[in-house]
Structure formats: C-alpha cells, structure tokens
Design a protein around this motif. Structure first.
Motif, PDB file in Angstrom:
ATOM      1  N   ILE A 193       0.860  -1.189   0.000  1.00 47.56           N
ATOM      2  CA  ILE A 193       0.000   0.000   0.000  1.00 47.56           C
ATOM      3  C   ILE A 193       0.889   1.229   0.000  1.00 47.56           C
ATOM      4  O   ILE A 193       1.830   1.321   0.785  1.00 47.56           O
ATOM      5  CB  ILE A 193      -0.929  -0.011   1.231  1.00 47.56           C
ATOM      6  N   ASN A 194       0.610   2.152  -0.899  1.00 52.05           N
ATOM      7  CA  ASN A 194       1.387   3.394  -0.980  1.00 52.05           C
ATOM      8  C   ASN A 194       0.430   4.560  -0.738  1.00 52.05           C
ATOM      9  O   ASN A 194      -0.537   4.725  -1.475  1.00 52.05           O
ATOM     10  CB  ASN A 194       2.039   3.596  -2.349  1.00 52.05           C
ATOM     11  N   LEU A 195       0.710   5.339   0.301  1.00 51.66           N
ATOM     12  CA  LEU A 195      -0.112   6.515   0.589  1.00 51.66           C
ATOM     13  C   LEU A 195       0.685   7.762   0.233  1.00 51.66           C
ATOM     14  O   LEU A 195       1.776   7.979   0.756  1.00 51.66           O
ATOM     15  CB  LEU A 195      -0.493   6.543   2.073  1.00 51.66           C
ATOM     16  N   VAL A 196       0.123   8.545  -0.665  1.00 49.75           N
ATOM     17  CA  VAL A 196       0.827   9.726  -1.173  1.00 49.75           C
ATOM     18  C   VAL A 196       0.312  10.940  -0.399  1.00 49.75           C
ATOM     19  O   VAL A 196      -0.858  11.306  -0.526  1.00 49.75           O
ATOM     20  CB  VAL A 196       0.565   9.886  -2.687  1.00 49.75           C
ATOM     21  N   GLN A 197       1.166  11.511   0.450  1.00 50.83           N
ATOM     22  CA  GLN A 197       0.716  12.570   1.346  1.00 50.83           C
ATOM     23  C   GLN A 197       1.373  13.906   1.007  1.00 50.83           C
ATOM     24  O   GLN A 197       2.578  14.085   1.179  1.00 50.83           O
ATOM     25  CB  GLN A 197       1.061  12.184   2.789  1.00 50.83           C
ATOM     26  N   PRO A 198       0.565  14.855   0.518  1.00 43.54           N
ATOM     27  CA  PRO A 198       1.118  16.172   0.183  1.00 43.54           C
ATOM     28  C   PRO A 198       1.635  16.863   1.441  1.00 43.54           C
ATOM     29  O   PRO A 198       1.007  16.780   2.498  1.00 43.54           O
ATOM     30  CB  PRO A 198      -0.091  16.944  -0.356  1.00 43.54           C
ATOM     31  N   LEU A 199       2.757  17.522   1.345  1.00 38.46           N
ATOM     32  CA  LEU A 199       3.269  18.340   2.458  1.00 38.46           C
ATOM     33  C   LEU A 199       3.302  19.793   1.999  1.00 38.46           C
ATOM     34  O   LEU A 199       2.634  20.648   2.555  1.00 38.46           O
ATOM     35  CB  LEU A 199       4.653  17.860   2.896  1.00 38.46           C
ATOM     36  N   VAL A 248       5.662   9.710   0.847  1.00 39.64           N
ATOM     37  CA  VAL A 248       4.987   8.501   0.373  1.00 39.64           C
ATOM     38  C   VAL A 248       5.289   7.378   1.358  1.00 39.64           C
ATOM     39  O   VAL A 248       6.446   7.037   1.586  1.00 39.64           O
ATOM     40  CB  VAL A 248       5.443   8.109  -1.040  1.00 39.64           C
ATOM     41  N   SER A 249       4.241   6.846   1.976  1.00 38.79           N
ATOM     42  CA  SER A 249       4.417   5.754   2.944  1.00 38.79           C
ATOM     43  C   SER A 249       4.106   4.423   2.281  1.00 38.79           C
ATOM     44  O   SER A 249       3.054   4.265   1.668  1.00 38.79           O
ATOM     45  CB  SER A 249       3.476   5.935   4.130  1.00 38.79           C
ATOM     46  N   PHE A 250       5.033   3.496   2.411  1.00 40.77           N
ATOM     47  CA  PHE A 250       4.846   2.132   1.893  1.00 40.77           C
ATOM     48  C   PHE A 250       4.564   1.200   3.068  1.00 40.77           C
ATOM     49  O   PHE A 250       5.289   1.225   4.061  1.00 40.77           O
ATOM     50  CB  PHE A 250       6.135   1.635   1.208  1.00 40.77           C
ATOM     51  N   MET A 251       3.538   0.380   2.936  1.00 43.15           N
ATOM     52  CA  MET A 251       3.250  -0.657   3.939  1.00 43.15           C
ATOM     53  C   MET A 251       3.015  -1.963   3.199  1.00 43.15           C
ATOM     54  O   MET A 251       2.334  -1.968   2.167  1.00 43.15           O
ATOM     55  CB  MET A 251       1.985  -0.314   4.716  1.00 43.15           C
ATOM     56  N   SER A 252       3.573  -3.041   3.735  1.00 43.71           N
ATOM     57  CA  SER A 252       3.381  -4.350   3.102  1.00 43.71           C
ATOM     58  C   SER A 252       2.538  -5.244   3.992  1.00 43.71           C
ATOM     59  O   SER A 252       2.894  -5.481   5.146  1.00 43.71           O
ATOM     60  CB  SER A 252       4.725  -5.035   2.863  1.00 43.71           C
ATOM     61  N   TYR A 253       1.412  -5.697   3.447  1.00 44.53           N
ATOM     62  CA  TYR A 253       0.586  -6.695   4.134  1.00 44.53           C
ATOM     63  C   TYR A 253       0.812  -8.022   3.413  1.00 44.53           C
ATOM     64  O   TYR A 253       0.499  -8.154   2.227  1.00 44.53           O
ATOM     65  CB  TYR A 253      -0.885  -6.304   4.099  1.00 44.53           C
TER      66      TYR A 253
END
Ligand code: FES
Ligand SMILES: [Fe+2]
Length: 362
Positions: A280-286, A293-298
């Motif tokens: 999962i990649n969450l693209v977070q504007p700053l 961009v946060s990467f999480m692996s399930y």
C-alpha cells in the motif's frame, strides 16, 4: 482567481493539465477543499484498534489537512471515526492510544460515549438549549475493506463503489488474513508535487525506459489499464509463469499470467497486489514541492515474496522518484505549458487529470 481547468474527454484531442496546476500555490491550497475533503483517505487498519486499546488518535494528512481524528471501537465491535476535538472549547480529547469506556475531555470533564454522543458536562445546568446535536462529536463516514479502514471528511462519492470495483479482481483474496510486516514499512520524501507522483504511477508507458528490472519481469505488450469512476486498475502480466496469481475459476483473468494488480484510488492511494500480498502506498502532500509517500506491506504468502514484479520495490521507487523530481523541475519552465496524451498508454493519467479538473471546477 479562476481555478477552472479543462481536460477534453476525448484523449486523442486532450491536453494534459497545464504547468500552472503544479505551480500555483492557490491551486495547491484549493485542492484541500475541492478534492481532499470530497474524497476518501486511509485511516488505518483494524489492527490499530484492539480490545486492549480501543481508541486510536491520529492526525489525518499531517502537514496538509492536519485534521485531528479518532478511531474508536465500542462493546458491540462497531468501529467509529470521530473528530478528536472537544465540542466545548476545542481541546484535543485523546492523545495516545488507550483502552477506555468513555471519551472524557481532560480540560473541563466533558464526557462522550465511544460513538461520539454527548453524555455529560459539569456546571452546564443553566446553559440554555444544551446539549444540542452539535455538542456530540462529529462522526465521519467510515468504510471497511477487509482490515483496512477509510474515512471521508465530506465525500462526494461512496467508497463502497470503489471497494466493489477492486473486489471484482482481488475480492477472492483473504484480506483479513493479510498481516502487516512492519519491517518492510518505509517512508520516502519526494521533492515533487503529489499529483506528479500519481501521474507517473498511472502509466506503465515509462516502464521500459525507467525500470529495467521490472521491465524484465513484465510483458509490456499486454500491460492493461482499466478505468473506474474513482479508481484505476493497471494489470501487469508476467513474462514467465513463476510469480503469478493462482486465480480461481470464474475470475475475469482466469488462466492468465497476472503478476500484479495495481489499483490507484482517487486522489492519492495505491494498492499494489502481488502473489505475496499487497503493498500500500499513501501519497501525502506536504508542500507544493514536497510529498511523503508511505509504503506498507501486508503479507499473506511469505514464500512468494521477493519474486517477479512484486520484488525490488525500493529500487523501482527510487527510479520513479528520479523521473518525478525531474518533471517537478521541468514544469517550472516558462517554455513548458502542457503536453498531450498517448491514447494507448496514458489512459490512466488522462482519467486522473479529468477527475482533478472536474473536482476543482465543481
Ligand atoms: S474543552 Fe473539553 S471540556 Fe472544556
Ligand atoms: Fe514507475
């Protein structure tokens, strides 16, 4: 200031969003109200709210929306997403995850039930017309996809429709058995506008030019893009049959060699399904030129990790960042106004630009 952008519905005639979209600070600010409040965001997973800790505070898109929110779970196992701001004078209610029966404000003792309903306030007997409905905590709409939770601030579409679209192809996977592998969590700081990062994600056109390793695993010729209302699917087919999904009979891609299902959800979430699980990649504007961009692996099939299209994700990410940061510099040029689309390879980007224009103009 006029923020109206027009993207021709006919991709063969359309121009891309103009460089002003990525450069104008007022447009960047307008995106909050017109896009991020009107859509859905990842707010965590059911693993965050357990019996031992049933209230979980978080800041939604910290540094951009910076909205203090709270996930709670009551005795009926129902999960709520609430504002974490007290309706009295605005104190933050819960600061650290904890187990609690009630939400009690530490400032003057206002008390709420776990579903946000106002229950009690000391010294307010003489206050007229109290409590009103708005003295309870605002409850945000929440949708659950397997263990994953999504909330909307003031959404203009139902996330269930997005979930249903994704389930057409990945609904056969046991999402509730997917386990977060924290050792694979990773955050990337990208010196670029968040939408440029998404633009790049939304086309496989660049794979042969930018990702030598990934290109060796994927069959570029059959790479496919499918558009949904607020979501896009790219399907990567494997060159060899080593790391592919075992698709059940009746699946739309039954007997095809699928290496990856890349789902992007408007405006800023990516769910990359591989035979081992989902990244999962969450693209977070700053800021206008900075994105986290946060990467999480399930993971659910460990033995399939590190094979095929779902391997070497860090290398692919760095290759992407390099081109995205190059584009960030390029769109600052006064000699670049807008581009055109490849109708065969850039349907996903065209779809994204149409959605951005449509939400901004609404
Ligand atoms: S701010 Fe919460 S009780 Fe006063
Ligand atoms: Fe890429």
């Amino acid at each position: 200031m006029d923020y109206s952008f027009h993207i021709d519905a006919d991709i063969s005639k359309a121009e891309t969003l103009p460089s002003s979209f990525y450069r104008n600070p007022e447009v960047f600010e307008a995106l909050k109200q017109s896009i991020f409040y009107k859509s859905w965001q990842w707010v965590g997973s059911t693993q965050e709210i357990k019996d031992t800790s049933n209230s979980h505070p978080f800041i939604l898109l910290d540094g951009f929306l910076t909205e203090p929110m709270l996930l709670t779970k009551d005795t009926d196992e129902v999960i709520y997403c609430l504002t974490n701001v007290c309706t009295h004078r605005g104190n933050l209610l819960i600061n650290t995850p904890r187990k609690t029966k009630k939400i009690v404000c530490g400032y003057h003792g206002r008390r709420f039930a776990l579903n946000g309903k106002f229950e009690h306030m000391p010294e307010f007997k003489e206050t007229q017309d109290f409590p009103r409905l708005c003295d309870s905590l605002h409850q945000f709409p929440l949708r659950k996809w397997g263990p994953f939770l999504f909330a909307g601030l003031n959404p203009s579409f139902d996330f269930q429709d997005v979930i249903d679209s994704m389930n057409e192809r990945v609904g056969f996977l046991p999402l509730d058995e997917f386990k977060l592998d924290k050792s694979r969590n990773k955050e990337y700081m990208v010196n670029a506008h968040w939408a440029l990062y998404c633009d790049n994600y939304l086309e496989g056109f660049h794979i042969p030019f930018v990702h030598e390793g990934l290109d060796a695993a994927l069959d570029y010729g059959s790479y496919d893009t499918i558009l949904y209302d607020h979501c896009t699917l790219q399907i990567g087919y494997a060159k060899e049959s080593e790391a592919v999904f075992e698709l059940p009979a009746g699946h739309p891609d039954f007997e095809k060699q699928v290496a990856a299902y890349y789902y992007w959800v408007f405006p800023n979430m990516m769910f990359n399904f591989y035979p081992w699980g989902v990244s999962i990649n969450l693209v977070q504007p700053l800021h206008m030129k900075k994105t986290k961009v946060s990467f999480m692996s399930y993971v659910y099939k460990e033995n399939k990790l590190d094979k095929g299209a779902g391997s070497g994700l860090d290398k692919v990410e760095l290759e992407d960042e390099e081109v995205v940061e190059g584009v960030q510099k390029g769109v600052q040029s006064h000699f670049y106004k807008a581009g055109r689309f490849s109708p065969t390879r850039e349907k996903g980007v065209h779809h994204f630009h149409k959605l951005l224009a449509q939400f901004l103009n609404a």
